[in-house]
Design an enzyme around this catalytic site. Sequence first.
Site, PDB file in Angstrom:
ATOM      1  N   CYS A   1      32.402  50.131  48.428  1.00 46.21           N
ATOM      2  CA  CYS A   1      32.679  51.563  48.548  1.00 46.21           C
ATOM      3  C   CYS A   1      33.069  51.970  49.973  1.00 46.21           C
ATOM      4  O   CYS A   1      34.047  52.697  50.144  1.00 46.21           O
ATOM      5  CB  CYS A   1      31.531  52.407  48.003  1.00 46.21           C
ATOM      6  SG  CYS A   1      29.907  51.647  48.052  1.00 46.21           S
TER       7      CYS A   1
ATOM      8  N   ARG B   1      25.285  38.711  48.241  1.00 48.13           N
ATOM      9  CA  ARG B   1      23.936  39.214  48.477  1.00 48.13           C
ATOM     10  C   ARG B   1      22.983  38.036  48.638  1.00 48.13           C
ATOM     11  O   ARG B   1      23.048  37.061  47.907  1.00 48.13           O
ATOM     12  CB  ARG B   1      23.495  40.145  47.345  1.00 48.13           C
ATOM     13  CG  ARG B   1      24.260  41.461  47.421  1.00 48.13           C
ATOM     14  CD  ARG B   1      23.813  42.482  46.406  1.00 48.13           C
ATOM     15  NE  ARG B   1      24.743  43.620  46.455  1.00 48.13           N
ATOM     16  CZ  ARG B   1      24.848  44.557  45.508  1.00 48.13           C
ATOM     17  NH1 ARG B   1      24.074  44.495  44.456  1.00 48.13           N
ATOM     18  NH2 ARG B   1      25.714  45.547  45.627  1.00 48.13           N
TER      19      ARG B   1
ATOM     20  N   GLN C   1      32.798  41.637  41.630  1.00 45.84           N
ATOM     21  CA  GLN C   1      32.759  42.913  40.913  1.00 45.84           C
ATOM     22  C   GLN C   1      34.156  43.355  40.512  1.00 45.84           C
ATOM     23  O   GLN C   1      35.081  43.285  41.308  1.00 45.84           O
ATOM     24  CB  GLN C   1      32.154  43.995  41.805  1.00 45.84           C
ATOM     25  CG  GLN C   1      30.690  43.768  42.120  1.00 45.84           C
ATOM     26  CD  GLN C   1      30.121  44.900  42.959  1.00 45.84           C
ATOM     27  OE1 GLN C   1      30.811  45.442  43.812  1.00 45.84           O
ATOM     28  NE2 GLN C   1      28.877  45.238  42.728  1.00 45.84           N
TER      29      GLN C   1
ATOM     30  N   ASP D   1      35.442  46.234  40.495  1.00 41.13           N
ATOM     31  CA  ASP D   1      34.990  47.510  41.058  1.00 41.13           C
ATOM     32  C   ASP D   1      36.111  48.545  41.063  1.00 41.13           C
ATOM     33  O   ASP D   1      37.287  48.203  41.041  1.00 41.13           O
ATOM     34  CB  ASP D   1      34.547  47.241  42.496  1.00 41.13           C
ATOM     35  CG  ASP D   1      33.435  48.173  42.933  1.00 41.13           C
ATOM     36  OD1 ASP D   1      33.021  49.002  42.117  1.00 41.13           O
ATOM     37  OD2 ASP D   1      32.983  48.049  44.078  1.00 41.13           O
TER      38      ASP D   1
ATOM     39  N   HIS E   1      36.765  52.921  42.536  1.00 46.23           N
ATOM     40  CA  HIS E   1      36.235  54.167  43.093  1.00 46.23           C
ATOM     41  C   HIS E   1      37.232  55.288  42.854  1.00 46.23           C
ATOM     42  O   HIS E   1      38.414  55.150  43.167  1.00 46.23           O
ATOM     43  CB  HIS E   1      35.943  54.001  44.586  1.00 46.23           C
ATOM     44  CG  HIS E   1      34.826  53.057  44.843  1.00 46.23           C
ATOM     45  ND1 HIS E   1      35.035  51.728  45.145  1.00 46.23           N
ATOM     46  CD2 HIS E   1      33.489  53.217  44.761  1.00 46.23           C
ATOM     47  CE1 HIS E   1      33.861  51.128  45.265  1.00 46.23           C
ATOM     48  NE2 HIS E   1      32.906  51.998  45.035  1.00 46.23           N
TER      49      HIS E   1
ATOM     50  N   LYS F   1      24.032  59.174  37.097  1.00 45.95           N
ATOM     51  CA  LYS F   1      24.974  58.150  36.653  1.00 45.95           C
ATOM     52  C   LYS F   1      24.923  57.948  35.141  1.00 45.95           C
ATOM     53  O   LYS F   1      23.942  58.290  34.478  1.00 45.95           O
ATOM     54  CB  LYS F   1      24.744  56.830  37.373  1.00 45.95           C
ATOM     55  CG  LYS F   1      23.320  56.315  37.321  1.00 45.95           C
ATOM     56  CD  LYS F   1      23.179  55.003  38.098  1.00 45.95           C
ATOM     57  CE  LYS F   1      21.762  54.488  37.999  1.00 45.95           C
ATOM     58  NZ  LYS F   1      21.600  53.063  38.202  1.00 45.95           N
TER      59      LYS F   1
ATOM     60  N   HIS G   1      31.626  55.725  41.510  1.00 42.97           N
ATOM     61  CA  HIS G   1      31.641  54.257  41.540  1.00 42.97           C
ATOM     62  C   HIS G   1      31.734  53.798  40.092  1.00 42.97           C
ATOM     63  O   HIS G   1      30.897  54.181  39.277  1.00 42.97           O
ATOM     64  CB  HIS G   1      30.344  53.688  42.103  1.00 42.97           C
ATOM     65  CG  HIS G   1      29.923  54.243  43.436  1.00 42.97           C
ATOM     66  ND1 HIS G   1      30.023  53.521  44.591  1.00 42.97           N
ATOM     67  CD2 HIS G   1      29.388  55.433  43.796  1.00 42.97           C
ATOM     68  CE1 HIS G   1      29.559  54.248  45.605  1.00 42.97           C
ATOM     69  NE2 HIS G   1      29.164  55.410  45.148  1.00 42.97           N
TER      70      HIS G   1
END
Lengths: 581, 581
Positions: free
Chosen positions: A276, A305, A323, A325, A327, A410, A456
């Site tokens: 992000c 991670r 991911q 991902d 945004h 969320k 997200h």
Amino acid sequence: MEKKEHLEQVRHSLAHLLAAAVMELWPSVMRAIGPAIDNGFYYDFEFKKPISENDFPKIEEKMREIYPTWSTFNKIKLSKKDALLEYKDNPYKKELIEEFSKEDVPLSFYQSGDYKDLCKGGHVKNMQSVDMNAFKLNRMAGAYWRGDEKNTMLTRIYGLAFHTKEELDSYIVQLEEAKKRDHRKLGKELDLFIFSELIGSGLPLFTPKGTVLREEINTFSQELRIKRGFLRVWTPHITKNDLYKVSGHWDKFGDELFLVTSQETKDQLVIKPMNCPHHQQIYASRPRSYRDLPIRYLETTTIYRDEKAGELLGLSRVRSITQDDSHIFCTPQQLEKEYEQVIEVVKEFYEKLDMPLRIRLSFCDPKTPEKYLGGQSLWESSQAILTNVVKKNNMDFFIAEGEAVFYGPKIDFMATDVLGREWQLATGQLDFVQPDRFNLTYTDLDGKDKTPIMIHFAVAGSLERFLSVYIEHTGGAFPLWLSPVQVKILPISEKHRKYAQEILGKLSDAQIRVELDGSDETLGKKIRLAKLEKVPYFLVLGDKEIKEKTVTLENRYGKPSESFSVEELLTKLKGEIEAKK
Amino acid sequence: MEKKEHLEQVRHSLAHLLAAAVMELWPSVMRAIGPAIDNGFYYDFEFKKPISENDFPKIEEKMREIYPTWSTFNKIKLSKKDALLEYKDNPYKKELIEEFSKEDVPLSFYQSGDYKDLCKGGHVKNMQSVDMNAFKLNRMAGAYWRGDEKNTMLTRIYGLAFHTKEELDSYIVQLEEAKKRDHRKLGKELDLFIFSELIGSGLPLFTPKGTVLREEINTFSQELRIKRGFLRVWTPHITKNDLYKVSGHWDKFGDELFLVTSQETKDQLVIKPMNCPHHQQIYASRPRSYRDLPIRYLETTTIYRDEKAGELLGLSRVRSITQDDSHIFCTPQQLEKEYEQVIEVVKEFYEKLDMPLRIRLSFCDPKTPEKYLGGQSLWESSQAILTNVVKKNNMDFFIAEGEAVFYGPKIDFMATDVLGREWQLATGQLDFVQPDRFNLTYTDLDGKDKTPIMIHFAVAGSLERFLSVYIEHTGGAFPLWLSPVQVKILPISEKHRKYAQEILGKLSDAQIRVELDGSDETLGKKIRLAKLEKVPYFLVLGDKEIKEKTVTLENRYGKPSESFSVEELLTKLKGEIEAKK
């Protein structure tokens, strides 16, 4: 009382009964602790001589033998001194007593029949209400006292326990099935991914076959968004830690990050644990007007991670997390329409993959408004929008108050696999906070600078974790469009190989993923192998096919074979792949 | 003497003349050093008062004034003592004298006219042979003495110099053109990539438009290989350093690596600086037979190299390097055919991108066979194969002896851009060593275990560096298939916007990358903007188009406009995109 709570009491009560039985059978044993767990219970013991799972029938028999003598669980209060006397030879219980006892408050024990244990309670009202056919000792494992490897290794005996025998049996069937479908086992058998000791744990490498799966899943997830106006971006995997200091992640997640040392510069770098802030830097790189919004960035990229080594597990828990991902940056007025698209995408994705969905609306806890940023009216209005969108789309949903993170409510999508297990995979998360921290703005119609809202949004979530679920969901028998090998060509003998090569070329030119079994095995063996490899279709080629210029199509489910010309076959296959069958 | 060597002498001589002129104009100046460089020469000075580029005409005039008094460069030998006297107030020259003087060997100076300088030589025989119209002072910059930022900042005056005025002029034109095409400038103007201070230098982020370029280039590069049997794999970006200890890279490149600290485990990790060891781990994960070879793995992935901050430059030199990498594992007998494919792929790629190619065969130095591993006969036979393949494919090539790396000979592909600059981008590198270090084997027809040969093969090389070249090659006017925006729709006024939206939808559904200019500007301005953005095609829509249900197509080169129905337009565009025009 809820059924779930009662089941926990049954399990906890059975843990006591297990300990009672073990102590009668091995009087020299020392007890440690025995709680209820997700599917049953366990108890940890120190045995003088090792026992084995072969002793389970004997223990179960003893439990049934003691059972009639138990009824209620009576609470007994003992002073610290008396409690220590009770366990004078047991260092584990003594350690617990030292820890639990505060000043002069007595310690609680519970007793049923002749068995007494240091315990905070939580049993059934009457042991006779427990169905003794609905439990089963199923597993033994070593467990360090208090989970610390510096302590003694104890013997943990696990039991499964349910309300009824039917529930127990169906759980055992599910366990067996899950074992057969274990993605780590299938990953090896189907040659999908590997681990290398030289590279490290939690860092899978995907073979050509596994990479097809990753890529196809990702392409599908991206296509669904690209046709709805999402734009691909690309950002690097490392960054100065300054970025996370501004975003606020440094304080929150600093110790889960991989730190990077530059030997050539003084930069303090980290590997990105999320995307992000990177995407916000692209947003921030030029002035934006309300006319430009919504802006939707999409990037499939790997974040890292630093998980504890003991927590890593196959593809379910890895250190390299890819991911899919995205945004979305939008105005408050655009929120509803954007969430409608989010739901559309996720629905289409999971429907195609045959996984039923329900939605968890993770909202703020109205009793503790001080825990959330952004102001109550913003929360209320956006939660109303989310609820409204979910209803409008006829989604199965439930509200979970207090499950929101501090920066916004969320929508979490829960997908159910073929074994009935529920997984949280996709998510669409509102964020009122980060755009503000990064000073993101757009010029509104009224000429004023305003802060956009961010969503997200990930569809599969982590490709690795998604695949761990999906491999088990399908048992490795992937649909045609996802199959690493879509068609396998099986010439009956040596003299049919040339024709097989010709067919291989034609399918390959048409971008069908095809393999040829050129071995000297019998046709029967070749077919068995193709089925083991879970290839959706295979073509048998012999004299008849050469003469008629056809192929004979069979499939992994043993449906009757069909004869096609190559052109007909290509039309059939391309149609099915196109329709993602 | 070679022309190139002579040109270096001209440039070095002009550096002396520059210093002579500067010293006459500013007697208090202190000289440092003044060598010939790639396109001319420079001289570093310490001025008491700053000068500016406005002083260049005055300096050039003075150079021309002194010029007639110079002819030959006479060598003068001075003892260290006399040399120090010569420069008694100049710490720079004194430092050099201290460094150059060894025992009692005299130091060499060169003199022409009245000007004398500490110098190792390398001038023209006679200054009067230098064409004084073929040089030009062009740039001033700060430069630390000896490149060390702890030292004084000197003033560096740069001059361009060639044999003839024509060569100088054409070089200046090329420089101007290169400036206009500078990918860093175009990157900003066309919104292709950005840098963020919070993320760090050498770590570009690609905007949606730049990402289209990356993706299209990569897809093309991959497609060319996939249809030739390359299989995609995926490997993580970090690894234990053990992997590079086995491969041998740790000893060689250890200090160019980014080191990664895990806070949760004791693993000693690094970010990967190359992919070959990862791909070899996949090869090594199962037994391989000669029947399985060649195995060709392909992966576009980002590697990281810890470059010095001062060496980073736009996309040309970055720390995040995305390679369109591949590795071929084959038998010695398969080498020729594999290299033929390598050449085919590279030829097709660069032909489509309009960049002429020639090949450098980087071979071993036959005078120092001890520097190379693998044995002389293996080198000879494989070099013969490479030469043969290159000839067979009618490639323009030259042999560079001694340019091979120790582990095998290579084919380097040199691509020429529109400004005539040559870039080494693609490469196909043989490797006899790594497969051995990783104990890779295949079972040959005779049942024996043998070591495969590996070819490292990249087509664009690094996508970032490739784009820095390609953006300058095209000046940002990308061909249709690569253009981030392929078509821009320009409604003449407000009342044509609805029709414009309709056309936008149709093009967008057909996966054309299309934008609509919905501003209130005049058509003229809209067209100028579309041209500035270098959009290949734009559609003008007004009353006529609405009435006739057509679109009027114009292009960035101002060719006459044409009228099409939407269906005709789509056929035309799709055809051109398909053909990569």
